[in-house]
Write an enzyme that holds these catalytic residues in place. Structure first.
Site: not given
Length: 409
Positions: A11, A129, A178, A215, A317, A350, A353, A386
């Protein structure tokens, strides 16, 4: 001709390369160096794991996509940056070493998934990942007959010194790099096993090295806890994973969680190539401290974007794209092209989904940075968002020129 190297192919790096070339045109040669000729749309790798997408659907061939936009491409693994002499050293696919000089470099090679820090990872660990990780998990889930699943993240080894030249509240201390993928997988698996008629045979535990989803605002965390309670998902805080065994995981204090499958966002550390670079380029964690324009605090011809930048917390991202765009805009001005530079303002953005149940949770939250926005919205339309974002990324081959306008959907 000014020579700009962009290191990386995800990204942050792709946004920087595409944006810069679009702005400066023939005023600079832009060249991307990435360890693979292929880049993948990583937000959809969890979808590979549950069988709704294939890896090849998410693949962009950079050796074709970048030259189409006037950007050179070199496949190679970056070994180190000598910031004092403006040189990048990398290994080519044939194993030979190469070096390249630059006028400016934009570093977007990300961080390191430190699976070596978790005993038993090679034998029992699963993740989403990397493309190969998601494929391996897909095969495991297809043959799973029931039992315990643990999903969580390893610790984030964040650097602290020297600090970036940005407002202090922009860089909070984080236990996890994250946890969005953890949240998303926990929702996805509920839909996956519901479709297979196996919900009564599967017990899911989510664990975090600190407070889960720290967060987000307290209200959003309460909403997540309520969702988990309804879905029968157990939540364990302050579990710093040390070992994965065949039927359980163990933390640093010796506590255990039952786990026949362990899905892990591995411990996050600085990229080895950056740790091997000019020492004062990086902080004590191996990340590059910058100012708000993504310029290194030590070397003004070095930019850092995405996960490689010490300022981006969490490693998200949305923040990678923002930093890539700002770096390109700032550099364009230095190359003689008057360009408005966006202001960096961190926000958690974010979409978690759940395709099998037809909804997604859209998150927008800046409370960790002192703001007041806190939205966590489960809705069918967010699943559609998404899907459309995935198609948009693949259609543009990672050149998301409209991303900053679409992110507020």
């Amino acid at each position: 001709m000014t020579k700009v190297l962009v290191l990386g192919g995800r990204f942050g790096a792709l946004t920087a390369a595409y944006t810069l070339k679009r702005l400066v045109g023939s005023k600079a040669d832009v060249k991307v160096i990435n360890k693979s000729r292929f880049s993948y749309f990583r937000p959809a790798l969890p979808h590979v794991a549950i069988g709704v997408r294939d890896v090849d659907e998410l693949k962009v061939d950079l050796s074709e996509a970048l030259p189409e936009k006037g950007i050179q491409f070199q496949e190679g693994t970056v070994e180190k940056i000598d910031a004092k002499s403006s040189m990048v050293y990398y290994t080519k696919p044939d194993g030979s070493m190469a070096e390249e000089e630059y006028d400016y470099v934009i570093v977007g090679i990300g961080a390191h998934l430190a699976t070596e820090l978790v005993k038993g990872w090679d034998k029992y660990g699963y993740s989403v990942c990397e493309p190969e990780f998601a494929t391996k998990l897909r095969e495991k889930l297809e043959s799973f007959q029931g039992g315990n699943i643990a999903i969580g993240s390893g610790p984030f080894y964040q650097g602290h010194n020297p600090k970036p030249k940005v407002p202090e509240n922009f860089v909070p201390n984080a236990d996890s790099a994250c946890e969005g993928p953890v949240f998303e997988m926990s929702l996805m698996l509920h839909g996956y096993f519901k479709k297979k008629g196996m919900l009564d045979k599967v017990h899911v535990t989510v664990f975090s090295p600190g407070e889960y989803l720290s967060d987000l605002s307290p209200n959003s965390r309460k909403a997540v806890a309520s969702i988990y309670n309804q879905l029968g998902i157990k939540l364990v805080h302050n579990f710093k994973i040390k070992e994965i065994r065949e039927h359980e995981i163990v933390d640093e204090k010796g506590n255990t969680i039952p786990a026949d499958i362990t899905i892990l966002l591995p411990p996050y550390t600085g990229n080895p190539a950056l740790k091997n670079s000019t020492p004062d380029l990086v902080d004590d964690g191996g990340f590059i401290p910058t100012d708000l324009n993504m310029v290194s605090i030590k070397y003004d011809n070095v930019y850092a974007v995405g996960d490689a930048n010490s300022m981006t917390v969490p490693k998200l991202g949305y923040l990678a794209v923002m930093t890539g765009r700002i770096a390109a805009q700032h550099l364009a001005n230095r190359l003689g092209v008057p360009t408005k530079v966006d202001k960096y303002y961190p926000t958690i953005m974010c979409v978690a989904d759940n395709p099998y149940e037809g909804y997604a949770v859209s998150v927008k939250d800046d409370t960790w940075y002192g703001g007041t926005v806190s939205i966590a919205d489960p809705a069918a339309v967010n699943h559609l968002k998404k899907e459309l974002f995935t198609k948009y990324y693949m259609w543009t081959k990672g050149d998301m020129a409209l991303e900053k306008f679409l992110a507020s959907w």
